[in-house]
Design an enzyme around this catalytic site. Structure first.
Site, PDB file in Angstrom:
ATOM      1  N   GLU A 411       0.803  -1.216   0.000  1.00 15.29           N
ATOM      2  CA  GLU A 411       0.000   0.000   0.000  1.00 15.29           C
ATOM      3  C   GLU A 411       0.843   1.277   0.000  1.00 15.29           C
ATOM      4  OE1 GLU A 411      -3.092   0.364  -0.476  1.00 15.29           O
ATOM      5  OE2 GLU A 411      -4.182  -1.387   0.248  1.00 15.29           O
ATOM      6  N   GLU A 487      -4.222 -10.372  -0.458  1.00 14.31           N
ATOM      7  CA  GLU A 487      -5.093 -10.293   0.717  1.00 14.31           C
ATOM      8  C   GLU A 487      -6.503 -10.609   0.239  1.00 14.31           C
ATOM      9  OE1 GLU A 487      -4.742  -6.526   2.853  1.00 14.31           O
ATOM     10  OE2 GLU A 487      -2.574  -6.563   2.587  1.00 14.31           O
TER      11      GLU A 487
HETATM   12  C1  IPT Z   1      -5.336  -3.569   3.465  1.00 13.75           C
HETATM   13  C2  IPT Z   1      -3.948  -3.505   4.009  1.00 13.75           C
HETATM   14  O1  IPT Z   1      -3.004  -3.881   3.057  1.00 13.75           O
HETATM   15  C3  IPT Z   1      -3.747  -4.343   5.219  1.00 13.75           C
HETATM   16  O2  IPT Z   1      -2.561  -3.937   5.835  1.00 13.75           O
HETATM   17  C4  IPT Z   1      -4.897  -4.211   6.166  1.00 13.75           C
HETATM   18  O3  IPT Z   1      -4.974  -2.891   6.576  1.00 13.75           O
HETATM   19  C5  IPT Z   1      -6.150  -4.564   5.465  1.00 13.75           C
HETATM   20  O4  IPT Z   1      -6.352  -3.745   4.387  1.00 13.75           O
HETATM   21  C6  IPT Z   1      -7.372  -4.391   6.336  1.00 13.75           C
HETATM   22  O5  IPT Z   1      -7.282  -4.985   7.575  1.00 13.75           O
HETATM   23  S1  IPT Z   1      -5.643  -2.023   2.706  1.00 13.75           S
HETATM   24  C7  IPT Z   1      -7.351  -1.855   2.474  1.00 13.75           C
HETATM   25  C8  IPT Z   1      -7.651  -0.404   2.224  1.00 13.75           C
HETATM   26  C9  IPT Z   1      -7.822  -2.632   1.303  1.00 13.75           C
END
Ligand code: IPT
Length: 952
Positions: A411, A487
């Site tokens: 990010e 993710e």
């Molecule tokens: C995404 C992040 O990469 C991760 O660190 C964590 O924050 C997650 O979301 C949520 O728990 S960023 C999100 C804006 C898609």
């Protein structure tokens, strides 16, 4: 006079440091500096102690603090949590004046007799920036919290007494690069050592152990920065030239499934360096990420380093616990979100077998809040810092077989510095692909990576029909790349829902090579209420002005590493062997879904609920192969076939279950015809064992049991996934509250006793709307049982799915001292399940205490639903479904649950609250990602539920 602190606000990565290099242990002497250090915390940089670095400075009045540790976890300052937003004004590279500064001093003795050579002081991790003095002499300064920093202390280190002094700053220019979604914690949080580097010793080496899957050949070549000899007895190498290349006709390759390591030794300058070599080849080829010629299916998790008592300081036992838990739950991959973990963790990944995406300590997410203005990854003044971070990760971790990809960070938006990091890494290590998610153009990466893409979008990507990017050249490049979800499936609170549907896509489309669930562990901080009851703190519990609440508690394991229902579900969804028992229990189809190993390490067995059981002869299947075998069961009950470990593995004992399948035919329950009429007795109506109020038609007793309800219930305590959402109208809990589903009014339209029993007609609706549900309760009795059929019919244009549809009632608890209420049920279990989290539960008869039925989510919310319950015994009442119902039993109400912010807010009442539902809405992952899939939404539609009640 305080020393110059210019380094704190400088983008420069450090001064006076040694070049990054591989991390290794050897038989050369070291001094371990972990243990108690003298410590003092200044609230501001300006309050730092003049002259504290002097060897004779009197620190006797200072506190003692363990190193490694995070000082906020030991009562200095407090943990603070923000996800994206910087907890200080964005004014790079400057940082706030209120910059907590920890001063550390440690006296140590250098033993006599160290061999001649250089002396190195090594820090594995200091958050976020520090300057260091040895014996009063400034060695330099460093940044890059989760990366190693070394200083050459030859000539400064003395025989006998030495004094090390560090000034560690919570905030520095580097904080702009370290905006990961986690607690802001500071200090020397990883090990500190002094190393002897004997004359002629190696400083650095690079193991290249290539595997040719067609010939089975291994090629070993070890680059060293000093003359050295290599021995690897199992490869027939004795005192060989490390450079080779040594071609070995047949080697056993390394994979996460069969992590074969060859133990060897490099000898140089009288020093012996153990090496562990794993042969494998990682390529992106034909649009696929392959290891040893085989497409991988990543069944991964994102892992932050977390310990509820020690923050980001983890013991080896804790790391091993993570690995064992992962392996036991069929997880085969880890993304080290969002920084390189302690090097020891990677040793364990090599040994136990996990595919690792090693991620650089880099995130500038908070610049998103200001339209990415001045984003460091796109600003030349930060180029050195970015390259420095990448080099320190790659150099430290390059000899780990488990590391199959380098990730540039997380990010950071887009920027030229990211491209430069990628280019550097490719030159230095051409044998590992590059990962970065934030630039969807994907020009300088080798995999197309995304986070939280919906199932529908993943399907398009699988088919290669996703939306084009603006630049046709970039688009063409990206379309040729394998796809991973770095993710997905946000495991916050109850959930994640929809895992099975993702897995189906990964198994159907070769391009979709799996992903990494967000995330492994809830980062709860173990803390206590004023009256001493323990709970896990989250954002805002420590007085933070700016915080992101419980968004930090979104893991598959609870803060104490107890598996959550989400992990149990994930284990089942990703099981590497699929077992399908045909519905009549006569045959079983088994498919080997491992990428590399056959099923020779597994035993198969079957067990029916009637107690019959046996071994099952399943031929050994190669990866991808399937077979159908006969099941020697002749009965008619539910039968489960399991694949378990045939012998002990390093990560689990023999008998550990890897995969299972179950089938059976539900027994039809035919409600009997009414056997008696309802009789009116003054203010009451009697139907068999039950007594109702004449005016309202509500049930008040069954036999001796004083009951409240059952009456229609549509509400649940919102889950984290109900409470959040992307895009307008997507927040379910808001929509439900707007309609007023938490404040239903029950209007009685008719109470009709008759020859066949009692009919009560109601209209259930919240104030202020013409939406409602017509709920008709038809009661009758037969054979000593009380029967109820609930018929519901929505009125008006319902636009949102219902949280739940069913009945709620309460029963007295036993509440005798030393007794616990238990619930026994026949249905799906043993764990909780919802429409889209049902993979891991199986039909059986289960007994739990009421406490065990509650899932202690860090933030209280709907939990504990048991699905497809055929019958249950709760507090002296037997409830039978025709055919089944969803069951929740709690010692408090849904309203109590919704009002609580921590489990310690929940106080037992003197009744048990029982929900008997047609269904609940699915769970989804709207807390960060897609909501409930249409097929799991509980749309308002006519429904009915038939139940029998029998006092016991
Ligand atoms: C995404 C992040 O990469 C991760 O660190 C964590 O924050 C997650 O979301 C949520 O728990 S960023 C999100 C804006 C898609």
């Amino acid at each position: 006079m305080i020393n110059s602190h210019a380094y704190v606000s400088s983008p420069a990565p450090g001064n006076g440091r040694r070049q990054p290099r591989a991390w290794f242990r050897s038989d050369a002497p070291t001094v371990d500096l972990d243990g108690e250090w003298r410590f003092r915390l200044a609230a501001r940089l300006a309050d730092a102690t003049d002259g504290f670095e002097a060897p004779d400075f009197d620190d006797a009045g200072w506190d003692l603090l363990d190193v490694p540790s995070c000082w906020q976890m030991h009562g200095y300052g407090a943990p603070a949590y923000t996800n994206v937003v910087y907890p200080f004004p964005i004014d790079p590279p400057r940082v706030p004046d209120a910059n907590p500064t920890g001063e550390y001093r440690r006296e140590f003795t250098l033993p006599d007799g160290w061999p001649a050579g250089r002396r190195v002081l090594r820090f594995e991790g200091v958050d976020s920036c520090f300057a260091v003095w040895l014996n009063g002499e400034l060695l330099g300064d460093g940044k890059g919290s989760r990366l190693p920093t070394e200083f050459d202390v030859t000539g400064v280190l003395r025989p006998g007494r030495n004094v090390l002094a560090l000034r560690v700053h919570q905030w520095s220019a580097a904080s702009y690069l370290e905006d990961q979604d986690m607690w802001w914690l500071s200090g020397i949080f990883r090990t500190v050592r002094v190393l002897c580097r004997p004359d002629g010793a190696l400083d650095d080496f690079f193991v290249h152990a290539d595997y040719d899957h067609i010939t089975g050949q291994g090629t070993l070549r070890v680059e060293t920065d000093a003359p050295a000899r290599l021995s690897v007895p199992a490869l027939g190498l004795h005192d060989a030239d490390p450079a080779g290349p040594h071609v070995i006709e047949r080697v056993t390759p390394w994979t996460a499934e069969a992590p074969h390591l060859y133990d060897g030794e490099l000898v140089a300058g009288g020093e012996r360096v153990p090496v562990r070599i794993g042969f494998r080849r990682v390529v992106v080829e034909d649009g696929l990420l392959k290891v040893n010629g085989q497409r991988l299916l990543l069944r991964g998790v994102n892992r932050h380093e977390w310990d509820p008592d020690h923050g980001r300081t983890l013991s080896r036992e804790t790391m091993l616990r993570d690995i064992l838990l992962m392996k036991r739950h069929n997880i085969n991959a880890v993304r080290t979100s969002h920084y390189p973990p302690s090097a020891e963790f990677l040793d364990l990944c090599d040994e136990y077998g996990l595919w690792v995406v090693d991620e650089c300590d880099l995130e500038t997410h908070g610049f998103h809040m200001v339209g990415w203005r001045d984003n460091p990854v796109d600003d030349p003044q930060w180029l050195d810092a970015c390259l420095d971070r990448m080099a320190r990760m790659v150099e430290r971790d390059k000899n780990h077989a488990s590391v199959i990809m380098w990730s540039l960070g997380n990010e950071c938006g887009t920027g030229a510095n990211l491209a430069a990091m990628s280019e550097w890494a490719r030159t230095r290590d051409p044998d590992r692909p590059i990962h970065y998610e934030g630039d969807w153009n994907s020009t300088y990466v080798d995999v197309y990576s995304r986070m939280y893409a919906s199932h529908a979008e993943v399907e398009l990507i699988g088919q290669g029909t996703e939306e084009p990017t603006k630049d046709p050249e970039a688009d063409a490049h990206r379309r040729g790349l394998p796809f991973i979800l770095c993710e997905y499936a946000h495991a916050m609170g109850n959930g994640p829902g929809g895992l099975s549907e993702y897995q189906r896509l990964f198994e159907e489309y070769p391009r979709c090579q799996g992903g990494f669930v967000w995330e492994w562990i809830d980062h709860g901080v173990r803390t206590k209420t004023a009256d001493g009851r323990e709970f896990y703190g989250y954002g805002g519990d420590f007085g933070e002005v700016l915080h992101d609440g419980n968004f930090v508690a979104d893991g598959l394991v609870f803060p104490d590493r107890t598996p959550s229902p989400g992990l149990i579900e994930f284990k089942k969804v990703i099981e590497p062997v699929r077992i399908e028992v045909d519905p009549d229990g006569r045959t079983v189809r088994v498919r080997n879904g491992y990428d590399f190993v056959d099923t020779g390490h597994l035993s198969f067995s079957w067990r029916a609920l009637d107690g019959a059981e046996g071994e099952l002869d399943v031929p050994i299947l190669a990866p991808g192969e399937s077979v159908t075998v006969d099941l020697p069961y002749t009965g008619t009950d539910w039968v489960t076939v399991s694949a378990t470990l045939a012998k002990d593995e390093p990560w689990a004992p023999a008998g550990h279950e890897i995969a299972w399948g179950q089938a059976g035919t539900p027994v039809a329950v035919t409600p009997p015809a009414p056997a008696a009429s309802a009789t009116v007795d003054g203010d009451h109506i009697v139907v068999g064992p039950a007594v109702f109020e004449r005016v309202t038609g509500t049930l008040s007793r069954i036999g001796d049991l004083d009951v409240e309800g059952p009456r229609l219930d549509l509400w649940r305590a919102p889950t984290d996934n109900d409470l959040r959402g992307w895009g307008e109208g997507s927040v379910m809990a808001t929509a439900w509250r707007e309609i007023g589903l938490h404040r239903l009014e029950h209007a009685v339209l008719a109470v009709e006793p008759g020859a066949e029993g009692l009919t009560v007609r109601t209209r259930v609706a919240p104030a202020g709307t013409d939406l409602g549900i017509l709920a008709t309760y038809t009661w009758w009795t037969a054979g000593g049982q009380l029967w109820l059929r609930l018929d519901t019919e929505p009125v008006g244009p319902w636009q949102v799915p219902l949280p739940r549809l069913g009945l709620r009632m309460s029963l007295p608890t036993t509440l005798e001292p030393d007794t616990v209420d238990t619930v026994t049920w026949f249905g799906l279990g043993p764990g909780e399940a919802y429409g889209d989290t049902t993979a891991a539960v199986r039909v059986g008869t289960y007994t739990h205490t009421v406490d065990e039925l509650q899932t202690p989510y860090v933030y209280p919310q709907e939990n504990g639903n048991r699905r497809e319950v055929r019958w249950a015994e709760v507090a002296g009442l037997r409830i039978t479904g025709a055919p089944h119902f969803d069951l929740t039993v709690r010692p408090w109400t849904s309203e109590d649950l919704a009002a609580a912010t921590h489990p310690t807010d929940l106080v037992r009442r003197d009744r048990l609250y029982v929900n008997l539902d047609v269904a609940q809405n699915g769970i989804g992952t709207a807390s960060c990602g897609p909501g409930v899939l249409p097929q799991h939404q509980l749309t308002a539609a006519p429904a009915s539920l038939t139940l029998a009640f029998e006092p016991q």
